[in-house]
Design an enzyme around this catalytic site. Structure first.
Site, short mmCIF file in Angstrom:
data_model
loop_
_atom_site.label_atom_id
_atom_site.label_comp_id
_atom_site.label_asym_id
_atom_site.label_seq_id
_atom_site.Cartn_x
_atom_site.Cartn_y
_atom_site.Cartn_z
CB CYS A 56 55.70 36.47 -21.94
SG CYS A 56 57.34 37.19 -21.96
CB CYS A 86 57.48 38.77 -24.53
SG CYS A 86 57.98 37.20 -23.53
CG ASP A 87 53.82 39.92 -25.86
OD1 ASP A 87 54.61 40.05 -26.62
OD2 ASP A 87 53.31 38.59 -25.73
#
Ligand code: NAP
Length: 333
Positions: free
Chosen positions: A137, A140-141
């Site tokens: 992701c 997300c990261d």
């Protein structure tokens, strides 16, 4: 433990399919209950810009769109419960589902809208560094890779979008794809080709993720030429796996017919499974279109089919009333 609860329509999953089903079921006065699952909002909560959901001339954000759907579903009368279905008995109606909290649900109809999750390559080294340099992701990261070098694996829309998104942070993004052409949409490919931070390595697979153990972290990948078998190492700080998705159908395994990859089967042109009163909608049943808008459409279909089914059952019950004793015997109420 709390008493079992009953509902006319239990919706499992809180993505575009689940919310659309909820909106239609609630407006048909079924008082639906939604079990929102591990990732309420579904895959759109981990994407950023959404440019292809009709009705918005401006670019909108995935999480925002899901907040709107949730608010709309609640506004028309859906009860949304933060829990996860861990067990399902669909062998007879009413159906019985058990949640992680221990709550038991007895449902006249069930709409399965559990979606799909990211797939992994299946390498031991990938699992070793998952969460420590290996991610599925970028949204997300990506933030953790400011001015660093990252690798993205895959050749579909997800891989190309993740690569483009990562250029906001990383100094260099290398896309590794196992073939010599992408399957991503042309418009995305053009954006990728125009981005000076992105390099593509064709016809290669990841053989191994390499890294340090103390502290745990990625230092590179071993690439393998899929034609010659030759390997070489590429230094990087992070690896993003973007190779597609697998349906979240595990809890219904063996009860509803599924294809070899686990996608639940529905009758063509409908959202009805082979079990009367059980419907499937969105990515858990669709490995072809996999779009928010198609999932929403299928959720609507599932709800309309559930409404029709319950109306028929109500009609039958009104015209052929059964005794209390008979009702108990067949498990109806
Ligand atoms: P996808 O289209 O199935 O693409 C998966 C990619 O990963 C393919 O290029 C595939 O290679 C590669 N791959 C699969 N298994 C692999 C393995 N074990 N090792 C190496 N490579 C592997 O999946 P996706 O990109 O996640 O997209 C899923 C669906 O969502 C699609 O319908 C897509 O259009 C949609 N989507 C749409 C948007 C948008 O409209 N903005 C954004 C994201 C996703 P091959 O090409 O060789 O098969």
């Amino acid at each position: 433990m709390s008493e079992p609860r009953t509902t006319r329509c239990l919706i499992v999953g809180a993505g575009p399919a689940g919310y659309s089903a909820a909106i239609y079921a609630a407006r048909a006065l079924l008082n639906p209950v939604m079990i929102a699952g591990i990732q309420p909002g579904g895959q759109l909560t981990i994407t950023t810009d959404v440019e292809n959901y009709p009705g918005f001339a401006e670019v909108i954000q995935g999480p925002w769109l899901m907040d709107q759907m949730k608010a709309q579903a609640e506004h028309v009368g859906t009860e949304i419960i933060s829990d996860v279905v861990v067990e399902a008995d669909l062998s007879k109606r009413p159906f019985r589902l058990v949640c992680d909290s221990g709550q038991v649900w007895i449902a006249e109809t069930v709409i399965i809208a559990t979606g799909a999750q990211a797939k992994w390559l299946g390498l031991e080294s990938e699992q070793q560094f998952r969460g420590f340099g290996v991610s599925a992701c970028a949204t997300c990261d990506g933030f953790f890779y400011r001015n660093k070098q990252v690798v993205v694996v895959g050749g579909g829309n997800t891989a190309v979008e993740e690569a483009l998104f990562l250029t906001n942070f990383a100094s260099k993004v290398t896309v590794v794809h196992r073939r010599d052409e992408f399957r991503a949409e042309r418009i995305l490919q053009e954006r990728l080709n125009a981005n000076p931070k992105i390099e593509v390595i064709w016809n290669h697979a990841i053989d191994k993720v390499m890294g340090d153990t103390d502290p745990l972290g990625v230092t590179g990948v071993r690439l393998k030429d899929v034609q010659s078998g030759a390997t070489r190492d590429l230094a990087c700080d992070g690896v993003f796996i973007a190779i597609g998705h697998a349906p979240a159908s595990e809890v219904f395994k063996g009860q509803i017919e599924a294809d070899a990859s686990g996608y639940l089967k529905v009758k063509p042109g409908t959202a009805s499974t082979a079990i009367e009163g059980v419907y499937a909608a969105g990515d858990v049943t669709d490995d072809v279109y996999r779009q928010a808008v198609t999932a929403a459409g299928m959720g609507c279909m599932a709800a309309l089919e559930a409404v029709r089914f319950l109306a028929e059952k109500d009609h039958e019950a009104a015209h052929h009333p059964i005794s209390h004793h008979e009702a108990e015997k067949i498990g109806a109420w």
